[in-house]
Design a protein around this motif. Structure first.
Motif, short mmCIF file in Angstrom:
data_model
loop_
_atom_site.label_atom_id
_atom_site.label_comp_id
_atom_site.label_asym_id
_atom_site.label_seq_id
_atom_site.Cartn_x
_atom_site.Cartn_y
_atom_site.Cartn_z
N GLY A 52 0.78 -1.23 0.00
CA GLY A 52 0.00 0.00 0.00
C GLY A 52 0.81 1.27 0.00
O GLY A 52 0.25 2.37 -0.02
N LEU A 53 2.13 1.17 0.01
CA LEU A 53 2.99 2.35 0.08
C LEU A 53 3.65 2.63 -1.27
O LEU A 53 4.07 1.70 -1.97
CB LEU A 53 4.09 2.15 1.14
N LEU A 54 3.75 3.89 -1.61
CA LEU A 54 4.45 4.28 -2.83
C LEU A 54 5.95 4.21 -2.56
O LEU A 54 6.48 4.90 -1.69
CB LEU A 54 4.06 5.71 -3.23
N LEU A 55 6.64 3.35 -3.32
CA LEU A 55 8.08 3.18 -3.14
C LEU A 55 8.88 4.00 -4.12
O LEU A 55 9.90 4.60 -3.76
CB LEU A 55 8.46 1.70 -3.31
N LEU A 56 8.43 4.02 -5.39
CA LEU A 56 9.26 4.60 -6.45
C LEU A 56 8.40 5.21 -7.53
O LEU A 56 7.34 4.68 -7.88
CB LEU A 56 10.13 3.49 -7.07
N THR A 57 8.84 6.35 -8.04
CA THR A 57 8.27 6.88 -9.28
C THR A 57 9.41 6.96 -10.29
O THR A 57 10.53 7.36 -9.96
CB THR A 57 7.64 8.27 -9.09
N TYR A 58 9.11 6.56 -11.52
CA TYR A 58 10.10 6.53 -12.59
C TYR A 58 9.51 7.26 -13.79
O TYR A 58 8.36 7.02 -14.17
CB TYR A 58 10.44 5.08 -12.96
N GLN A 59 10.30 8.14 -14.37
CA GLN A 59 9.81 8.92 -15.50
C GLN A 59 10.91 9.08 -16.54
O GLN A 59 11.81 9.90 -16.40
CB GLN A 59 9.33 10.30 -15.04
N ARG A 60 10.85 8.24 -17.54
CA ARG A 60 11.73 8.33 -18.71
C ARG A 60 13.20 8.58 -18.36
O ARG A 60 13.80 9.57 -18.78
CB ARG A 60 11.21 9.41 -19.67
N GLY A 61 13.74 7.68 -17.56
CA GLY A 61 15.16 7.75 -17.25
C GLY A 61 15.50 8.40 -15.93
O GLY A 61 16.65 8.37 -15.49
N ARG A 62 14.50 8.99 -15.27
CA ARG A 62 14.73 9.60 -13.96
C ARG A 62 13.88 8.87 -12.93
O ARG A 62 12.79 8.38 -13.25
CB ARG A 62 14.37 11.08 -13.98
N PHE A 63 14.36 8.80 -11.71
CA PHE A 63 13.60 8.08 -10.69
C PHE A 63 13.75 8.76 -9.34
O PHE A 63 14.71 9.50 -9.09
CB PHE A 63 14.06 6.62 -10.60
N ALA A 64 12.77 8.50 -8.48
CA ALA A 64 12.81 9.03 -7.12
C ALA A 64 12.16 8.01 -6.19
O ALA A 64 11.12 7.43 -6.52
CB ALA A 64 12.06 10.36 -7.03
N PHE A 65 12.79 7.78 -5.04
CA PHE A 65 12.21 6.91 -4.03
C PHE A 65 11.36 7.75 -3.08
O PHE A 65 11.68 8.90 -2.78
CB PHE A 65 13.31 6.18 -3.25
N HIS A 66 10.27 7.14 -2.61
CA HIS A 66 9.35 7.83 -1.70
C HIS A 66 9.17 7.07 -0.39
O HIS A 66 8.27 7.36 0.39
CB HIS A 66 8.00 8.03 -2.39
#
Length: 410
Positions: free
Chosen positions: A154-168
């Motif tokens: 249920g937790l957002l771990l990662l967002t990825y957008q066309r070669g870039r990423f961020a952990f949450h």
């Protein structure tokens, strides 16, 4: 050598494994924490999801959600008689018939690979009232070409957008998933009374609803939230769709919704005490009032598609739309901005030139926020990105959050 980062980059895989371990904390038997995929399975799901995101179906971009279940015999409401090998083509074909928020494509192990075994439909996910039905399995949501969101438990771990990423989630997180409300409203809840906090949280939920609709339109637009008592009209250079009086339709719908909620709660209390009345059935079955507020918020959001800004007060009173403000500045008093971008690992909090905030729409919003201290601007772009900004008088800069859109699924 290309510096493009794919979803199966070792930094992403290692970060996700660390998140799994942090969430489970060694508890491998609890059903609250389903077994995550192995590294090999994770690579296969990420690869197929990314490849499917680049597919189109009759000219439309692909969007879907795929969930991993460790039990190959897992019963699904829509269990396939003949499971399909996991492939980008089949994910894209199924995506054409499924809502990425309401439905899940269910993937299970099959020998050394994975297969699509069934579907799950979860129902409404964005109602203003009540809670959504969620799953705790590893979930990968594709929102467009090269755009992936990874959840677990249920937790957002990662967002990825066309070669870039961020952990949450975990030690690598720069933005927690629930920071969306702060990013949109710039509210601080410190020192607020219970009643003030209730009003703040409701307004923040309304902003989330408005922002999501702004993005769905795939049309640029700006929502400007002004503090009470600001003389905004003298600063407006153009008021194409000027209103003779402020419109309180959304504000009134909010008040009716609160009144209905209070009455509903009171009747529920009476029922639990054995006090029945004919009014109970009428109140509990009349969900039109509850739906009215959400629909009015969406109507307000659609006004932002007009050129210029849609201007409201914190109580959701509409002051005008299609509004342009004079944003001319002298060189010795130019607006400076601080950009907060979850994808920019090297970003600093050093003020930058106004142009760094974005194009004309973003620059105009930034200057307007400076002109009206306390104002908050939410800016949607045609490319599907969302920013928010507010003037920080103490630092003499406009603070701007970028890529808020990927946190909207909370």
């Amino acid at each position: 050598m290309s510096s493009f980062i794919y979803p199966t980059d070792f930094r992403i895989l290692d970060g996700l494994r660390e998140c799994f371990e942090l969430i489970r904390m060694g508890d491998t038997s609890s059903p609250v924490y389903p077994l995550p995929p192995t590294v090999e399975q994770l690579v296969e799901i990420l690869n197929c999801s990314y490849a499917a995101s680049l597919e189109t179906e009759e000219g439309r971009n692909t969007a879907f959600t795929v969930d991993f279940f460790d039990d190959s015999e897992q019963p699904f409401p829509y269990r396939m008689k003949e499971p399909l090998p996991l492939s980008p083509k089949d994910l894209a074909r199924l995506a054409a018939a499924l809502d990425p928020w309401r439905s899940r494509i269910c993937v299970v192990p099959h020998g050394t690979s994975l297969q699509i075994a069934g579907l799950i439909h979860l129902g409404e996910q964005f109602s203003f009232h009540g809670s959504r039905l969620t799953l705790r399995q590893l979930s990968i949501r594709v929102l467009g070409p090269g755009v992936l969101l990874v959840r677990y438990s249920g937790l957002l771990l990662l967002t990825y957008q066309r070669g870039r990423f961020a952990f949450h989630c975990g030690p690598l997180a720069r933005f927690g998933e629930f920071s969306i409300r702060t990013a949109l409203s710039f509210h601080s809840h410190v020192g607020r009374t219970v009643e003030q906090l209730r009003v703040d949280l409701r307004f923040e939920a309304a902003l989330v609803r408005i922002a999501r609709t702004m993005l769905y339109q795939r049309h640029g637009g700006t929502l400007l939230v002004l503090p009470q008592g600001v003389d905004w009209e003298t600063g407006a250079s153009t008021r194409r769709y000027a209103l003779s009086v402020p419109v309180t339709v959304v504000k009134d719908a909010n008040a009716r919704d609160l009144e209905y909620e209070a009455k509903r709660n009171q009747l529920f209390k009476e029922v639990t005490q054995g006090q029945l009345s004919p009014e109970v059935a009428l109140i509990w079955t009349d969900d039109m009032i509850r739906a009215r507020f959400a629909s009015e918020l969406e109507w307000l959001a659609r006004l932002t598609a007009t050129d210029g800004m849609t201007v409201i007060l914190p109580d959701l009173t509409l002051l005008g739309f299609g509004v342009f403000f004079d944003t001319q500045e002298s060189k010795d008093s130019a607006t400076r901005v601080v950009i907060i971008d979850p994808y920019d690992q090297e970003s600093s909090r050093e003020p930058k030139d106004l142009a760094s905030v974005g194009g004309a729409r973003h620059q105009s919003a930034a200057v307007t926020c400076r002109r009206f201290p306390g104002a908050v601007a939410v800016v949607a772009s045609q490319d599907g990105s969302l920013s928010s900004m507010k003037w920080d008088a103490a630092a003499n800069v406009v603070v701007a959050f970028r890529h808020v859109e990927l946190l909207l699924d909370v």
